[in-house]
Write a protein that holds these residues in place. Structure first.
Motif, PDB file in Angstrom:
ATOM      1  N   HIS A  99       2.704  10.563  -7.012  1.00  0.00           N
ATOM      2  CA  HIS A  99       3.726  11.079  -7.913  1.00  0.00           C
ATOM      3  C   HIS A  99       3.601  10.607  -9.355  1.00  0.00           C
ATOM      4  N   GLY A 100       2.649   9.756  -9.637  1.00  0.00           N
ATOM      5  CA  GLY A 100       2.447   9.305 -11.006  1.00  0.00           C
ATOM      6  C   GLY A 100       3.418   8.210 -11.408  1.00  0.00           C
ATOM      7  N   PRO A 101       3.382   7.820 -12.678  1.00  0.00           N
ATOM      8  CA  PRO A 101       4.231   6.732 -13.171  1.00  0.00           C
ATOM      9  C   PRO A 101       5.701   6.985 -12.851  1.00  0.00           C
ATOM     10  N   ALA A 102       6.400   5.888 -12.497  1.00  0.00           N
ATOM     11  CA  ALA A 102       7.793   6.040 -12.076  1.00  0.00           C
ATOM     12  C   ALA A 102       8.538   4.720 -12.210  1.00  0.00           C
ATOM     13  N   THR A 103       9.848   4.827 -12.216  1.00  0.00           N
ATOM     14  CA  THR A 103      10.715   3.649 -12.215  1.00  0.00           C
ATOM     15  C   THR A 103      10.889   3.167 -10.776  1.00  0.00           C
ATOM     16  N   VAL A 104      11.467   1.990 -10.623  1.00  0.00           N
ATOM     17  CA  VAL A 104      11.735   1.459  -9.284  1.00  0.00           C
ATOM     18  C   VAL A 104      12.595   2.453  -8.503  1.00  0.00           C
ATOM     19  N   ARG A 105      13.607   2.975  -9.144  1.00  0.00           N
ATOM     20  CA  ARG A 105      14.525   3.913  -8.469  1.00  0.00           C
ATOM     21  C   ARG A 105      13.776   5.173  -8.010  1.00  0.00           C
ATOM     22  N   GLN A 106      12.916   5.701  -8.856  1.00  0.00           N
ATOM     23  CA  GLN A 106      12.155   6.903  -8.492  1.00  0.00           C
ATOM     24  C   GLN A 106      11.192   6.622  -7.342  1.00  0.00           C
ATOM     25  N   ILE A 107      10.542   5.469  -7.384  1.00  0.00           N
ATOM     26  CA  ILE A 107       9.616   5.099  -6.315  1.00  0.00           C
ATOM     27  C   ILE A 107      10.385   4.931  -5.007  1.00  0.00           C
ATOM     28  N   ASN A 108      11.539   4.278  -5.087  1.00  0.00           N
ATOM     29  CA  ASN A 108      12.364   4.077  -3.897  1.00  0.00           C
ATOM     30  C   ASN A 108      12.785   5.426  -3.308  1.00  0.00           C
ATOM     31  N   SER A 109      13.126   6.372  -4.167  1.00  0.00           N
ATOM     32  CA  SER A 109      13.508   7.703  -3.710  1.00  0.00           C
ATOM     33  C   SER A 109      12.341   8.392  -2.998  1.00  0.00           C
ATOM     34  N   THR A 110      11.150   8.271  -3.567  1.00  0.00           N
ATOM     35  CA  THR A 110       9.958   8.844  -2.940  1.00  0.00           C
ATOM     36  C   THR A 110       9.730   8.222  -1.566  1.00  0.00           C
TER      37      THR A 110
ATOM     38  N   VAL B  97      -0.948  -2.480 -10.039  1.00  0.00           N
ATOM     39  CA  VAL B  97      -0.061  -1.641 -10.856  1.00  0.00           C
ATOM     40  C   VAL B  97       0.125  -2.305 -12.207  1.00  0.00           C
ATOM     41  N   ALA B  98       0.488  -1.481 -13.177  1.00  0.00           N
ATOM     42  CA  ALA B  98       0.809  -1.968 -14.515  1.00  0.00           C
ATOM     43  C   ALA B  98       2.195  -1.460 -14.854  1.00  0.00           C
ATOM     44  N   VAL B  99       2.856  -2.159 -15.758  1.00  0.00           N
ATOM     45  CA  VAL B  99       4.210  -1.787 -16.146  1.00  0.00           C
ATOM     46  C   VAL B  99       4.279  -1.674 -17.662  1.00  0.00           C
ATOM     47  N   ASP B 100       5.055  -0.720 -18.120  1.00  0.00           N
ATOM     48  CA  ASP B 100       5.317  -0.585 -19.549  1.00  0.00           C
ATOM     49  C   ASP B 100       6.607  -1.349 -19.833  1.00  0.00           C
ATOM     50  N   PRO B 101       6.499  -2.577 -20.361  1.00  0.00           N
ATOM     51  CA  PRO B 101       7.694  -3.393 -20.562  1.00  0.00           C
ATOM     52  C   PRO B 101       8.592  -2.872 -21.683  1.00  0.00           C
TER      53      PRO B 101
ATOM     54  N   TYR C 138       6.411   1.992 -13.931  1.00  0.00           N
ATOM     55  CA  TYR C 138       5.215   1.452 -13.294  1.00  0.00           C
ATOM     56  C   TYR C 138       4.207   2.566 -13.099  1.00  0.00           C
ATOM     57  N   ARG C 139       2.927   2.209 -13.219  1.00  0.00           N
ATOM     58  CA  ARG C 139       1.846   3.163 -12.961  1.00  0.00           C
ATOM     59  C   ARG C 139       0.763   2.450 -12.167  1.00  0.00           C
ATOM     60  N   ALA C 140       0.030   3.218 -11.394  1.00  0.00           N
ATOM     61  CA  ALA C 140      -1.075   2.648 -10.619  1.00  0.00           C
ATOM     62  C   ALA C 140      -2.177   2.224 -11.590  1.00  0.00           C
ATOM     63  N   ALA C 141      -2.615   0.985 -11.491  1.00  0.00           N
ATOM     64  CA  ALA C 141      -3.736   0.489 -12.296  1.00  0.00           C
ATOM     65  C   ALA C 141      -5.017   0.489 -11.467  1.00  0.00           C
ATOM     66  N   LEU C 142      -4.854   0.760 -10.200  1.00  0.00           N
ATOM     67  CA  LEU C 142      -5.957   0.806  -9.246  1.00  0.00           C
ATOM     68  C   LEU C 142      -5.968   2.205  -8.653  1.00  0.00           C
ATOM     69  N   THR C 143      -7.096   2.890  -8.733  1.00  0.00           N
ATOM     70  CA  THR C 143      -7.157   4.242  -8.180  1.00  0.00           C
ATOM     71  C   THR C 143      -7.427   4.181  -6.681  1.00  0.00           C
ATOM     72  N   ARG C 144      -7.128   5.277  -6.027  1.00  0.00           N
ATOM     73  CA  ARG C 144      -7.409   5.384  -4.594  1.00  0.00           C
ATOM     74  C   ARG C 144      -8.918   5.181  -4.355  1.00  0.00           C
ATOM     75  N   ASP C 145      -9.741   5.793  -5.220  1.00  0.00           N
ATOM     76  CA  ASP C 145     -11.196   5.665  -5.065  1.00  0.00           C
ATOM     77  C   ASP C 145     -11.659   4.222  -5.262  1.00  0.00           C
TER      78      ASP C 145
ATOM     79  N   LEU D  14       0.825  -1.204   0.000  1.00  0.00           N
ATOM     80  CA  LEU D  14       0.000   0.000   0.000  1.00  0.00           C
ATOM     81  C   LEU D  14       0.863   1.260   0.000  1.00  0.00           C
ATOM     82  N   GLU D  15       1.978   1.243   0.714  1.00  0.00           N
ATOM     83  CA  GLU D  15       2.886   2.395   0.709  1.00  0.00           C
ATOM     84  C   GLU D  15       3.435   2.655  -0.697  1.00  0.00           C
ATOM     85  N   VAL D  16       3.783   1.598  -1.397  1.00  0.00           N
ATOM     86  CA  VAL D  16       4.294   1.739  -2.760  1.00  0.00           C
ATOM     87  C   VAL D  16       3.192   2.277  -3.672  1.00  0.00           C
ATOM     88  N   LEU D  17       1.995   1.759  -3.527  1.00  0.00           N
ATOM     89  CA  LEU D  17       0.874   2.225  -4.341  1.00  0.00           C
ATOM     90  C   LEU D  17       0.577   3.699  -4.067  1.00  0.00           C
ATOM     91  N   LYS D  18       0.639   4.105  -2.808  1.00  0.00           N
ATOM     92  CA  LYS D  18       0.423   5.515  -2.473  1.00  0.00           C
ATOM     93  C   LYS D  18       1.474   6.407  -3.133  1.00  0.00           C
TER      94      LYS D  18
END
Length: 138
Positions: A21-32, A58-62, A69-76, A12-16
């Motif tokens: 912050h929108g779509p991001a790489t593993v490194r960007q998410i880790n930084s957040t 989540v979904a990934v652009d391979p 990675y981008r959230a495929a599930l919204t908060r709502d 859930l923390e990763v999804l938040k």
């Protein structure tokens, strides 16, 4: 999506982070996450993203390198799933007790109250029976 496996607190923390912050790489998410006080290894974040992908959260652009990675599930959507589950478990499927408890235990801004009024008015409009031709309004 009602059959989605539960999300762990870490997932859930990763999804938040993706929601905020929108779509991001593993490194960007880790930084957040590090900015939020989480000190996870890169591989831990990558594993959590793989789990979230398996759970269709989540979904990934391979085609992107590195993967984005981008959230495929919204908060709502997640909130709706969890509230429905709570209503089913605690209130025999009825939503009113949940809503009443939330309203009674929180303070709301004038903007939020106006939105509630709008939603109530819309709900009233849907629950009124349609007028038949020749029927007068009263």
């Amino acid at each position: 999506m009602a059959n989605r496996p539960n999300l762990s607190d870490a997932e859930l923390e990763v999804l938040k982070a993706l929601w905020d912050h929108g779509p991001a790489t593993v490194r960007q998410i880790n930084s957040t996450l590090q900015g939020r006080g989480r000190r996870w290894a890169y591989t831990t974040v990558a594993t959590l993203l793989q789990r979230l992908q398996a759970k269709r959260a989540v979904a990934v652009d391979p085609s992107a390198v590195p993967h984005v990675y981008r959230a495929a599930l919204t908060r709502d959507d997640l909130l709706g799933e969890r509230l429905k589950a709570a209503a089913d478990e605690l209130c025999d499927g009825r939503a009113a007790p949940l809503v009443l408890t939330l309203v009674q235990s929180h303070r709301f801004s004038p903007e939020e109250l106006a939105r509630f009024r709008q939603l109530i008015d819309e709900q009233r409009g849907r629950s009124r029976p349609a007028k038949r031709p020749g029927q007068s309004g009263g």
